[in-house]
Design a protein around this motif. Structure first.
Motif, mmCIF file in Angstrom:
data_model
loop_
_atom_site.group_PDB
_atom_site.id
_atom_site.type_symbol
_atom_site.label_atom_id
_atom_site.label_comp_id
_atom_site.label_asym_id
_atom_site.label_seq_id
_atom_site.Cartn_x
_atom_site.Cartn_y
_atom_site.Cartn_z
ATOM 1 N N ASN A 130 0.827 -1.211 0.000
ATOM 2 C CA ASN A 130 0.000 0.000 0.000
ATOM 3 C C ASN A 130 0.858 1.256 0.000
ATOM 4 O OD1 ASN A 130 -2.486 -1.262 -0.131
ATOM 5 N ND2 ASN A 130 -2.636 -1.511 2.084
ATOM 6 N N TRP A 131 1.990 1.230 0.687
ATOM 7 C CA TRP A 131 2.921 2.359 0.601
ATOM 8 C C TRP A 131 3.398 2.550 -0.834
ATOM 9 C CZ3 TRP A 131 6.684 1.698 5.376
ATOM 10 C CH2 TRP A 131 6.065 2.236 6.517
ATOM 11 N N ALA A 132 3.669 1.438 -1.512
ATOM 12 C CA ALA A 132 4.109 1.521 -2.903
ATOM 13 C C ALA A 132 3.038 2.186 -3.769
ATOM 14 C CB ALA A 132 4.450 0.127 -3.430
ATOM 15 N N ILE A 133 1.801 1.764 -3.593
ATOM 16 C CA ILE A 133 0.697 2.336 -4.378
ATOM 17 C C ILE A 133 0.543 3.829 -4.100
ATOM 18 C CG2 ILE A 133 -1.826 2.306 -4.637
ATOM 19 C CD1 ILE A 133 -1.624 -0.781 -4.194
ATOM 20 N N ASP A 134 0.697 4.213 -2.838
ATOM 21 C CA ASP A 134 0.533 5.623 -2.474
ATOM 22 C C ASP A 134 1.728 6.481 -2.878
ATOM 23 O OD1 ASP A 134 -1.950 5.145 -1.364
ATOM 24 O OD2 ASP A 134 -1.191 4.898 0.681
ATOM 25 N N SER A 135 2.932 5.883 -2.934
ATOM 26 C CA SER A 135 4.152 6.669 -3.148
ATOM 27 C C SER A 135 4.530 6.846 -4.604
ATOM 28 C CB SER A 135 5.336 6.014 -2.417
ATOM 29 O OG SER A 135 5.121 5.963 -1.038
ATOM 30 N N VAL A 136 4.056 5.969 -5.473
ATOM 31 C CA VAL A 136 4.435 6.061 -6.874
ATOM 32 C C VAL A 136 3.578 7.140 -7.551
ATOM 33 C CG1 VAL A 136 2.805 4.362 -7.824
ATOM 34 C CG2 VAL A 136 5.096 4.605 -8.846
ATOM 35 N N ARG A 137 4.115 7.756 -8.580
ATOM 36 C CA ARG A 137 3.350 8.783 -9.291
ATOM 37 C C ARG A 137 2.246 8.142 -10.114
ATOM 38 N NH1 ARG A 137 4.462 8.301 -14.607
ATOM 39 N NH2 ARG A 137 6.565 7.730 -15.283
ATOM 40 N N SER B 165 -5.051 -10.351 0.726
ATOM 41 C CA SER B 165 -4.411 -9.257 1.447
ATOM 42 C C SER B 165 -5.194 -7.978 1.144
ATOM 43 C CB SER B 165 -2.950 -9.071 1.003
ATOM 44 O OG SER B 165 -2.144 -10.117 1.481
ATOM 45 N N ALA B 166 -5.351 -7.122 2.161
ATOM 46 C CA ALA B 166 -6.177 -5.915 2.009
ATOM 47 C C ALA B 166 -5.388 -4.816 1.297
ATOM 48 C CB ALA B 166 -6.649 -5.443 3.375
ATOM 49 N N VAL B 167 -5.243 -4.969 -0.012
ATOM 50 C CA VAL B 167 -4.447 -4.057 -0.821
ATOM 51 C C VAL B 167 -5.348 -2.999 -1.447
ATOM 52 C CG1 VAL B 167 -2.949 -3.901 -2.853
ATOM 53 C CG2 VAL B 167 -2.732 -5.834 -1.283
ATOM 54 N N LYS B 168 -4.831 -1.774 -1.583
ATOM 55 C CA LYS B 168 -5.598 -0.659 -2.156
ATOM 56 C C LYS B 168 -5.659 -0.774 -3.681
ATOM 57 C CE LYS B 168 -4.428 2.750 1.425
ATOM 58 N NZ LYS B 168 -3.805 4.082 1.654
ATOM 59 N N PHE B 169 -6.333 -1.796 -4.150
ATOM 60 C CA PHE B 169 -6.320 -2.043 -5.587
ATOM 61 C C PHE B 169 -7.078 -0.965 -6.350
ATOM 62 C CE2 PHE B 169 -7.302 -4.318 -9.548
ATOM 63 C CZ PHE B 169 -6.017 -4.712 -9.877
ATOM 64 N N GLY B 170 -8.138 -0.447 -5.751
ATOM 65 C CA GLY B 170 -8.886 0.622 -6.417
ATOM 66 C C GLY B 170 -8.019 1.846 -6.657
ATOM 67 N N ASP B 171 -7.163 2.201 -5.692
ATOM 68 C CA ASP B 171 -6.257 3.333 -5.878
ATOM 69 C C ASP B 171 -5.279 3.065 -7.012
ATOM 70 O OD1 ASP B 171 -7.556 4.436 -3.766
ATOM 71 O OD2 ASP B 171 -5.857 4.463 -2.388
ATOM 72 N N ALA B 172 -4.804 1.819 -7.101
ATOM 73 C CA ALA B 172 -3.884 1.470 -8.181
ATOM 74 C C ALA B 172 -4.553 1.632 -9.542
ATOM 75 C CB ALA B 172 -3.379 0.040 -7.998
ATOM 76 N N LYS C 278 -5.055 5.411 -10.348
ATOM 77 C CA LYS C 278 -3.806 6.113 -10.652
ATOM 78 C C LYS C 278 -3.182 5.627 -11.961
ATOM 79 C CE LYS C 278 -0.853 7.207 -7.387
ATOM 80 N NZ LYS C 278 0.073 7.128 -6.226
ATOM 81 N N GLY C 279 -3.776 4.618 -12.571
ATOM 82 C CA GLY C 279 -3.244 4.117 -13.834
ATOM 83 C C GLY C 279 -1.895 3.439 -13.682
ATOM 84 N N LEU C 280 -1.715 2.699 -12.591
ATOM 85 C CA LEU C 280 -0.414 2.105 -12.302
ATOM 86 C C LEU C 280 -0.207 0.801 -13.074
ATOM 87 C CD1 LEU C 280 -0.228 2.601 -8.422
ATOM 88 C CD2 LEU C 280 0.419 4.187 -10.263
ATOM 89 N N THR C 281 1.049 0.507 -13.323
ATOM 90 C CA THR C 281 1.443 -0.794 -13.838
ATOM 91 C C THR C 281 2.056 -1.572 -12.688
ATOM 92 O OG1 THR C 281 1.897 0.068 -16.058
ATOM 93 C CG2 THR C 281 2.941 -2.013 -15.452
#
Length: 382
Positions: A283-290, A306-313, A316-319
């Protein structure tokens, strides 16, 4: 032979076991010259991985000398010094043909996910590992490689997982020239990922941890900027401030299920087995990446929720890129880097422990005592 044996969480001992035998014509028996304790072994030691069975011998990082070969083995002979990747794989299935050795379809009854791994939970095939005097190596014509004469034994050992995995983590980040790369975790894999990020063109490398001696190693070995997350009320706010309020281009998670999380996360992860440990690092990774950035996941997680912030990912358009490292695929380039002096893997080794004292080694490594970063295990077999 003498071998490390698992007796339950935080309980290991050295016991007498039968020397492994050839079970298939393509097997080899390797006399272990050097092994290691990996951060992933601590997931087993702490009881975070499902189906870790009493009686298992851990250890997926080892090198040794071929003691015996099966009748169909063609590439190895008795007496060869070999380095053995942590992946057990057949070399010929759909996935192996595409270089996805860690996803081999023929070596694990649970092959819907990972292939085989030495000395790990039975979710990875149930193969005994190398924290012992001898180990059985299946598909001996495929995995093991003769150790080049010019390479140091300890460097070869670290290529069997830690170095290859760290390099793979940086590789999956798709680092472009000048990128800001953030590495979560200053253990062996994190240190190697940070060092490898420079080789791939990073403009800044920032390593995050909470142990000052490991951060010091990140500064001296990986030449990285460092952040002690305990010194900041909000790590995410701090990271945004140091990256023009954008976030890092690439974040590499080298922590996984062992991340410091809340009491609830540890209760549901390590005690009730309702999630694969703490999701805090991811979750830190998801929040910290641009936005539009890339996350590479090298940390080990249990094969459960695992309770991961998948919606945020998503928003944010993350890979997100991840896998167990296909170790042998990394070796040709790593051989070049070591031979050219760009990498000296055993610079991170801090402890060399006799097999008889491996329980103390696990305790030292797990409790982060005595400045321990990477402990090696020296069997007593001659």
């Amino acid at each position: 032979m003498r071998a490390m044996v698992y007796r339950g969480p935080y309980r290991i001992r050295v016991e007498e076991k039968d020397v492994p035998a050839i079970e298939h014509p393509n097997d080899a028996i390797v006399r272990v010259a050097l092994a290691a304790i990996c951060g992933s072994d601590l997931h087993l030691y702490h009881g975070l991985m499902p189906d870790t069975r009493v009686g298992t011998t851990f250890g997926h990082e080892f090198i040794g000398v071929v003691e015996q070969v099966g009748s169909s083995v063609e590439n190895l002979q008795v007496g060869d010094r070999v380095m053995v990747p942590f992946n057990v794989y057949c070399g010929s299935c759909f996935f192996c043909a595409r270089g996805l050795y860690s996803n081999c379809h023929n070596v694990n009854p649970n092959a819907t996910a990972v292939g085989g791994i030495y000395g790990y939970s039975h979710t990875t095939g149930g193969y005994h590992g190398g924290q012992a005097e001898y180990v059985r190596v299946p598909f001996a014509d495929v995995g093991p490689q003769k150790i080049p004469e010019w390479i140091d034994d300890e460097d070869a050992l670290l290529m069997t997982d830690a170095l290859s995995t760290g390099y793979f983590g940086a590789q999956l980040g798709d680092i472009e020239e000048g990128d800001v790369v953030m590495v979560l975790g200053a253990g062996p894999v994190g240190l190697f990922a940070a060092k490898s990020a420079w080789l791939m063109g990073a403009g800044r490398v920032i390593v995050v941890d909470h142990l000052e001696y490991r951060l010091e190693k990140a500064r001296t070995f990986a030449h990285a900027e460092t952040v002690n997350f305990t010194e900041h009320d909000d790590l995410i706010v701090h990271m945004k401030r140091t990256t023009d309020h954008l976030g890092a281009d690439v974040v590499i998670d080298c922590v996984g299920a062992e991340a410091d999380g809340s009491f609830f996360q540890h209760l549901t992860g390590s005690r009730l087995k309702l999630q694969g440990g703490s999701p805090i690092a991811l979750n830190w990774a998801i929040d910290s990446v641009r936005k539009g950035g890339t996350i590479s996941v090298m940390g080990a997680y249990g094969p459960v929720f695992s309770a991961v912030k998948f919606g945020d990912a998503v928003n944010k358009g993350l890979t997100l890129r991840m896998n167990q490292c296909p170790v042998k695929r990394q070796w040709p380039r790593l051989f070049e880097h070591i031979r050219n002096g760009y990498l000296k893997p055993n610079d991170i080794v801090t402890h060399r422990i006799p097999l008889e004292h491996i329980a103390e080694g696990y305790h030292i490594f797990s409790a982060k005592l005595d400045g321990c970063i990477k402990p090696l295990i020296v069997p007593s077999a001659s």
